[in-house]
Design a protein around this motif. Structure first.
Motif, PDB file in Angstrom:
ATOM      1  N   ASN A 211      31.004  24.875 -47.616  1.00 13.83           N
ATOM      2  CA  ASN A 211      31.035  26.269 -47.169  1.00 13.83           C
ATOM      3  C   ASN A 211      31.507  27.203 -48.287  1.00 13.83           C
ATOM      4  O   ASN A 211      30.978  28.304 -48.444  1.00 13.83           O
ATOM      5  CB  ASN A 211      31.928  26.418 -45.930  1.00 13.83           C
ATOM      6  N   LEU A 214      28.600  27.772 -50.686  1.00 16.25           N
ATOM      7  CA  LEU A 214      27.595  28.712 -50.160  1.00 16.25           C
ATOM      8  C   LEU A 214      28.116  30.150 -50.227  1.00 16.25           C
ATOM      9  O   LEU A 214      27.373  31.078 -50.570  1.00 16.25           O
ATOM     10  CB  LEU A 214      27.213  28.333 -48.720  1.00 16.25           C
ATOM     11  N   ILE A 218      26.489  33.296 -52.405  1.00 10.16           N
ATOM     12  CA  ILE A 218      26.208  34.652 -51.910  1.00 10.16           C
ATOM     13  C   ILE A 218      26.932  35.678 -52.785  1.00 10.16           C
ATOM     14  O   ILE A 218      26.365  36.695 -53.172  1.00 10.16           O
ATOM     15  CB  ILE A 218      26.647  34.804 -50.432  1.00 10.16           C
ATOM     16  N   PHE A 252      20.035  31.073 -49.515  1.00 11.04           N
ATOM     17  CA  PHE A 252      21.325  31.745 -49.768  1.00 11.04           C
ATOM     18  C   PHE A 252      21.317  32.556 -51.050  1.00 11.04           C
ATOM     19  O   PHE A 252      22.302  32.609 -51.771  1.00 11.04           O
ATOM     20  CB  PHE A 252      22.483  30.734 -49.724  1.00 11.04           C
ATOM     21  N   PHE A 264      32.665  31.235 -43.068  1.00  6.38           N
ATOM     22  CA  PHE A 264      32.854  31.403 -44.511  1.00  6.38           C
ATOM     23  C   PHE A 264      34.179  32.079 -44.873  1.00  6.38           C
ATOM     24  O   PHE A 264      34.917  31.584 -45.730  1.00  6.38           O
ATOM     25  CB  PHE A 264      31.672  32.154 -45.147  1.00  6.38           C
ATOM     26  N   PHE A 322      27.537  39.986 -37.629  1.00  4.81           N
ATOM     27  CA  PHE A 322      27.750  39.501 -39.011  1.00  4.81           C
ATOM     28  C   PHE A 322      26.465  39.020 -39.666  1.00  4.81           C
ATOM     29  O   PHE A 322      26.377  38.929 -40.884  1.00  4.81           O
ATOM     30  CB  PHE A 322      28.852  38.435 -39.064  1.00  4.81           C
ATOM     31  N   LYS A 323      25.454  38.723 -38.816  1.00  5.77           N
ATOM     32  CA  LYS A 323      24.118  38.418 -39.338  1.00  5.77           C
ATOM     33  C   LYS A 323      23.138  38.657 -38.196  1.00  5.77           C
ATOM     34  O   LYS A 323      23.563  38.813 -37.036  1.00  5.77           O
ATOM     35  CB  LYS A 323      24.026  36.974 -39.845  1.00  5.77           C
ATOM     36  N   GLU A 388      20.663  42.330 -40.636  1.00  5.60           N
ATOM     37  CA  GLU A 388      19.207  42.129 -40.796  1.00  5.60           C
ATOM     38  C   GLU A 388      18.538  41.782 -39.467  1.00  5.60           C
ATOM     39  O   GLU A 388      17.999  40.695 -39.279  1.00  5.60           O
ATOM     40  CB  GLU A 388      18.911  41.097 -41.901  1.00  5.60           C
ATOM     41  N   ARG A 413      20.450  45.558 -46.486  1.00  5.04           N
ATOM     42  CA  ARG A 413      19.830  44.238 -46.288  1.00  5.04           C
ATOM     43  C   ARG A 413      18.423  44.197 -46.877  1.00  5.04           C
ATOM     44  O   ARG A 413      17.644  43.289 -46.565  1.00  5.04           O
ATOM     45  CB  ARG A 413      19.777  43.902 -44.793  1.00  5.04           C
TER      46      ARG A 413
HETATM   47  C1  UDX Z   1      27.828  28.892 -41.748  1.00  2.08           C
HETATM   48  C2  UDX Z   1      27.194  27.668 -42.448  1.00  2.08           C
HETATM   49  O1  UDX Z   1      25.876  28.005 -42.879  1.00  2.08           O
HETATM   50  C3  UDX Z   1      27.178  26.458 -41.516  1.00  2.08           C
HETATM   51  O2  UDX Z   1      26.679  25.322 -42.223  1.00  2.08           O
HETATM   52  C4  UDX Z   1      28.608  26.186 -41.044  1.00  2.08           C
HETATM   53  O3  UDX Z   1      28.658  25.088 -40.166  1.00  2.08           O
HETATM   54  C5  UDX Z   1      29.191  27.429 -40.376  1.00  2.08           C
HETATM   55  O4  UDX Z   1      29.119  28.538 -41.286  1.00  2.08           O
HETATM   56  P1  UDX Z   1      27.062  30.765 -39.999  1.00  2.08           P
HETATM   57  O5  UDX Z   1      28.455  31.311 -40.073  1.00  2.08           O
HETATM   58  O6  UDX Z   1      26.423  30.618 -38.655  1.00  2.08           O
HETATM   59  O7  UDX Z   1      26.989  29.298 -40.672  1.00  2.08           O
HETATM   60  O8  UDX Z   1      26.166  31.759 -40.859  1.00  2.08           O
HETATM   61  P2  UDX Z   1      25.209  31.738 -42.142  1.00  2.08           P
HETATM   62  O9  UDX Z   1      23.812  31.851 -41.690  1.00  2.08           O
HETATM   63  O10 UDX Z   1      25.540  30.633 -43.061  1.00  2.08           O
HETATM   64  O11 UDX Z   1      25.629  33.150 -42.826  1.00  2.08           O
HETATM   65  C6  UDX Z   1      26.979  33.440 -43.185  1.00  2.08           C
HETATM   66  C7  UDX Z   1      27.100  34.826 -43.799  1.00  2.08           C
HETATM   67  O12 UDX Z   1      26.481  34.875 -45.081  1.00  2.08           O
HETATM   68  C8  UDX Z   1      26.443  35.951 -42.982  1.00  2.08           C
HETATM   69  O13 UDX Z   1      27.278  37.100 -43.029  1.00  2.08           O
HETATM   70  C9  UDX Z   1      25.128  36.196 -43.702  1.00  2.08           C
HETATM   71  O14 UDX Z   1      24.605  37.511 -43.514  1.00  2.08           O
HETATM   72  C10 UDX Z   1      25.550  35.969 -45.151  1.00  2.08           C
HETATM   73  N1  UDX Z   1      24.422  35.577 -46.025  1.00  2.08           N
HETATM   74  C11 UDX Z   1      23.786  34.372 -45.846  1.00  2.08           C
HETATM   75  C12 UDX Z   1      24.028  36.434 -47.042  1.00  2.08           C
HETATM   76  O15 UDX Z   1      24.587  37.532 -47.226  1.00  2.08           O
HETATM   77  N2  UDX Z   1      23.007  36.044 -47.875  1.00  2.08           N
HETATM   78  C13 UDX Z   1      22.361  34.855 -47.735  1.00  2.08           C
HETATM   79  O16 UDX Z   1      21.446  34.582 -48.533  1.00  2.08           O
HETATM   80  C14 UDX Z   1      22.751  33.999 -46.680  1.00  2.08           C
END
Ligand code: UDX
Length: 436
Positions: A211, A214, A218, A252, A264, A322-323, A388, A413
């Motif tokens: 995590n 990732l 970002i 990502f 995150f 948040f997404k 988004e 976005r």
């Molecule tokens: C995340 C992990 O992906 C998952 O494996 C873990 O078990 C829990 O945390 P989630 O919190 O559901 O999952 O959201 P995710 O889709 O990963 O996005 C997290 C954040 O990053 C969001 O705010 C999203 O908008 C942002 N993001 C993601 C970006 O800004 N850019 C990207 O390219 C991808």
């Protein structure tokens, strides 16, 4: 067929329970919240996840899935007890707060009968498995059990898909016996997904390290977006060019307002805290956390700067979750950006297709709530896109131009077509590309 007890029926416990029942196991989900269990027993779901309803109804009807508040009845027959309770950040230290998981371990220990694997699905700091083992042994010295780490990688909105199509299943076990039980449980995934058996502490670390990586990815693409704005490059082109390298990967690399959500921010903070505790300073993660926070304030100030000629003018905010695809506002960048703007403006109207009710519990009456894009944007000085949502890709821009006081959009976005907004004469800003 195995008998499974799952403690905690939230975003992790419920989809996991439903998934394991669908694979042919008998699953009992346990929660302390009577209302929640009553609702589930009435056949009503307590959270929304794509595809969950159908499998939930099917497995309840087949008798493979049931719900109870009685820990004893669920645990005493179980081959595997999974801990899926929350580990929220401690308000002061930001460390993962383990009081719920330790309390669950203490309680379940009393009811263990025969050899049982206690598997931790909740995200817990490295070394928590040792602690859970100690607690169970202290409460029930005769118990025959092993504690394994079984980290969860489900994404909100895709939990069911992710359950059946995991990139990998990680099993952190210290005994062969426990490893065998877990391999047996995940037998249906053999040949489809990678199953990795490691030390318990490695498994606990894998979850945080993934995590945090990732989140860093970002943050990296957001920093590159800032660079592109200064260097007259285009982040979308840059991200595409980077992602085609299979060592980097395409996913990502979407730049935006910063990462948020229930995982995150919590997990990066907990990982940084662990680094400090173990004396292994995690500089990249520390920087990611600080800069992701700074980014949200910077975006808020950028919007305020745009309306400085008319500080009393209306700001329309599109998106609060948040997404896209969820009503979840926990640690949402959109909410933090609105909070920054509130410091300077009393005239903010927000709209989100799904998350307004959750946002209200955080923003209260500091902003006005719109029921449509039109209502939010009418007479506005600027419209700011922060989540988004698919709907925002298809905004009726001609109409917005007519109803806004000033034809101005900040698209955090990168959702809109530059050609279209420019043809219509909008003053337009996006992420990672300077618009001339
Ligand atoms: C995340 C992990 O992906 C998952 O494996 C873990 O078990 C829990 O945390 P989630 O919190 O559901 O999952 O959201 P995710 O889709 O990963 O996005 C997290 C954040 O990053 C969001 O705010 C999203 O908008 C942002 N993001 C993601 C970006 O800004 N850019 C990207 O390219 C991808």
């Amino acid at each position: 067929m195995m008998k499974i007890a799952i403690i905690g029926t939230g975003y992790v416990g419920l989809p996991t329970g439903v998934g394991l029942a669908e694979l042919g196991n008998r699953v009992v989900c346990v929660d302390k919240l009577t209302d929640k269990i009553d609702k589930l027993n009435r056949g009503e779901l307590t959270l929304y996840e794509d595809g969950l309803e159908e499998l939930f109804q099917k497995n309840v009807a087949a008798g493979a899935l049931s719900f109870t508040t009685d820990m004893e009845s669920a645990v005493k027959d179980a081959d595997v007890v999974m801990l899926a309770v929350g580990t929220p950040p401690h308000p002061l230290t930001k460390e993962a707060d383990l009081k719920y998981i330790y309390a669950a371990a203490e309680e379940l220990a009393r009811y263990l009968q025969g050899y049982t694997v206690v598997a931790t699905k909740s995200t817990v700091p490295v070394g928590s498995g040792d602690e859970i083992e100690k607690i169970i042994r202290k409460v029930n010295p005769k118990a025959d059990f092993d504690v394994v780490s079984l980290p969860e990688f489900l994404r909100e909105g895709f939990a069911i898909y992710d359950f059946f199509n995991p990139d990998r299943i990680v099993i952190g076990a210290e005994s062969n016996k426990a490893r065998e039980v877990m391999l047996n449980l995940y037998q249906p995934f053999v040949g489809k997904s990678e199953i990795l058996c490691v030390k318990r502490r490695s498994s606990e670390t894998i979850k945080y390290a993934s995590n945090a990586f990732l989140a860093m990815k970002i943050h990296y693409i957001n920093e590159m977006a800032d660079f592109c704005e200064c260097a007259d490059a285009d982040i979308k082109e840059v991200a595409k060019g980077m992602g085609l390298d299979s060592r980097i990967g395409k996913k990502f690399l979407n730049s935006g307002p910063g990462y948020g959500g229930s995982c995150f921010p919590k997990d990066t903070n907990a990982m940084a805290q662990m680094g400090r505790k173990f004396g292994a300073h995690l500089t990249l993660i520390e920087t990611t956390i600080a800069q992701n926070d700074a980014r949200k304030s910077m975006i808020g100030r950028r919007v305020i700067e745009l309306v400085k000629e008319r500080p009393e003018g209306k700001i329309a905010v599109l998106g609060l979750a948040f997404k896209g695809g969820t009503d979840d506002c926990r640690e949402s960048p959109a909410i933090d950006i609105v909070k920054e703007m509130i410091k300077h403006s009393r005239n903010i109207m927000v709209y989100d297709p799904k998350a307004t009710e959750n946002a209200k519990t955080i923003l209260n009456n500091t902003v006005q709530y719109a029921e449509s894009v039109d209502e939010a944007c009418r007479d506005a000085e600027v419209a700011v896109i922060l989540t988004e949502w698919e709907d925002f890709k298809h905004l009726d821009l001609k109409r917005l131009k007519k109803i806004m006081r000033c034809a101005r959009i900040v698209d955090m976005r990168n959702m809109l077509s530059l050609d279209e907004v420019q043809q219509l004469g909008f003053d337009y800003q996006c992420v990672g590309k300077k618009i001339k």
